[in-house]
Design an enzyme around this catalytic site. Structure first.
Site, short mmCIF file in Angstrom:
data_model
loop_
_atom_site.label_atom_id
_atom_site.label_comp_id
_atom_site.label_asym_id
_atom_site.label_seq_id
_atom_site.Cartn_x
_atom_site.Cartn_y
_atom_site.Cartn_z
N GLU A 86 0.78 -1.20 -0.04
CA GLU A 86 -0.08 -0.21 0.01
C GLU A 86 0.90 1.33 0.12
O GLU A 86 1.59 1.42 0.85
CB GLU A 86 -0.71 -0.06 1.10
CG GLU A 86 -1.77 -1.18 1.26
CD GLU A 86 -2.79 -1.26 0.20
OE1 GLU A 86 -3.05 -0.05 -0.51
OE2 GLU A 86 -3.65 -2.39 0.01
N CYS A 150 -7.42 -1.54 8.49
CA CYS A 150 -6.04 -1.40 7.82
C CYS A 150 -5.69 0.02 7.43
O CYS A 150 -4.74 0.55 7.88
CB CYS A 150 -5.96 -2.17 6.73
SG CYS A 150 -6.17 -4.06 6.99
N HIS A 169 -0.78 -5.96 2.59
CA HIS A 169 -2.03 -6.70 2.56
C HIS A 169 -1.58 -7.95 1.81
O HIS A 169 -0.78 -8.01 0.95
CB HIS A 169 -3.30 -6.02 1.68
CG HIS A 169 -4.08 -5.27 2.53
ND1 HIS A 169 -4.41 -3.95 2.17
CD2 HIS A 169 -4.88 -5.52 3.45
CE1 HIS A 169 -5.44 -3.48 2.91
NE2 HIS A 169 -5.52 -4.61 4.01
#
Length: 211
Positions: A86, A150, A169
């Site tokens: 991410e 998250c 993730h």
């Protein structure tokens, strides 16, 4: 090279929630702990309940306790088929209830904070390096961590650390990777992240030296 011996590396993972009775992210982090990150890196791992208020108190306490070089958060995504890096955390849009049926009234992480904070880690570069290493686990990059715990955790950590955080993730276990596969992938990814940070620190040091 900047020595990592005096620094801590903290990896955080989330506990069970929803249909994820066994959270693949915690299994992956446990496998990473077995593998380690090399003798120079002091690795700390912790499991985080899927609760906004716990995150709000726990993330600052980890930074205060360990003063880490880098914190990497790991979460499971039911939609993921690759290990996903991410790039950024988002401040607004948190409407989903957590495991305690709680949601922030403000629906944001940090009131008054910027809409988006990017990691100082170049995720595209990490992805290319790990892919080129022939690890056997597919890695991709994302700009949307999902506006749930998250994303909430990632933004909070990025805000506190001035970008010295990362979020990975992982897909659910067996879809298609085992816990061991995910642990190996985390090891390779984090080692690349630390290498990139090391290079950045060295560059800054050289610039200061010549000025």
């Amino acid at each position: 090279m900047v020595s990592l011996q005096s620094y801590y590396k903290v990896v955080k993972s989330f506990g069970p929630f929803g249909e994820h009775a066994v959270n693949a992210s915690w299994v992956a982090v446990q496998e990473l702990k077995k593998l380690g990150l090399g003798g120079e890196v002091d690795l700390h791992v912790s499991e985080v309940p899927v609760e906004y208020q716990t995150v709000q108190s726990l993330v600052p306490s980890l930074w205060k306790k360990y003063h880490p070089l880098l914190v990497v958060h790991v979460g499971v995504s039911g939609m993921a088929t690759t290990v996903t890096l991410e790039k950024c955390g988002r401040n607004h849009g948190y409407k989903g209830l957590d495991n305690s049926s709680f949601c922030p009234d403000s629906q944001c992480c940090i009131v008054g904070g910027p809409d988006c904070i990017n990691s100082v880690i170049d995720m595209e570069s990490v992805c290319k390096r790990v892919t080129a290493s022939g690890l056997g686990v597919a890695v991709s990059v994302s700009k949307d961590a999902g506006r749930y715990l998250c994303d909430f955790t990632y933004y909070t950590s990025l805000y506190l650390s001035h970008g010295r955080s990362a979020f990975v993730h992982v897909p659910p276990l067996g879809k298609p990777y085992s816990g061991e596969d995910l642990g190996r992938a985390l090891q390779a990814i984090i080692q690349e992240m630390l290498e990139l940070l090391d290079q950045a620190e060295e560059k800054i040091h050289c610039q200061q030296h010549f000025h």
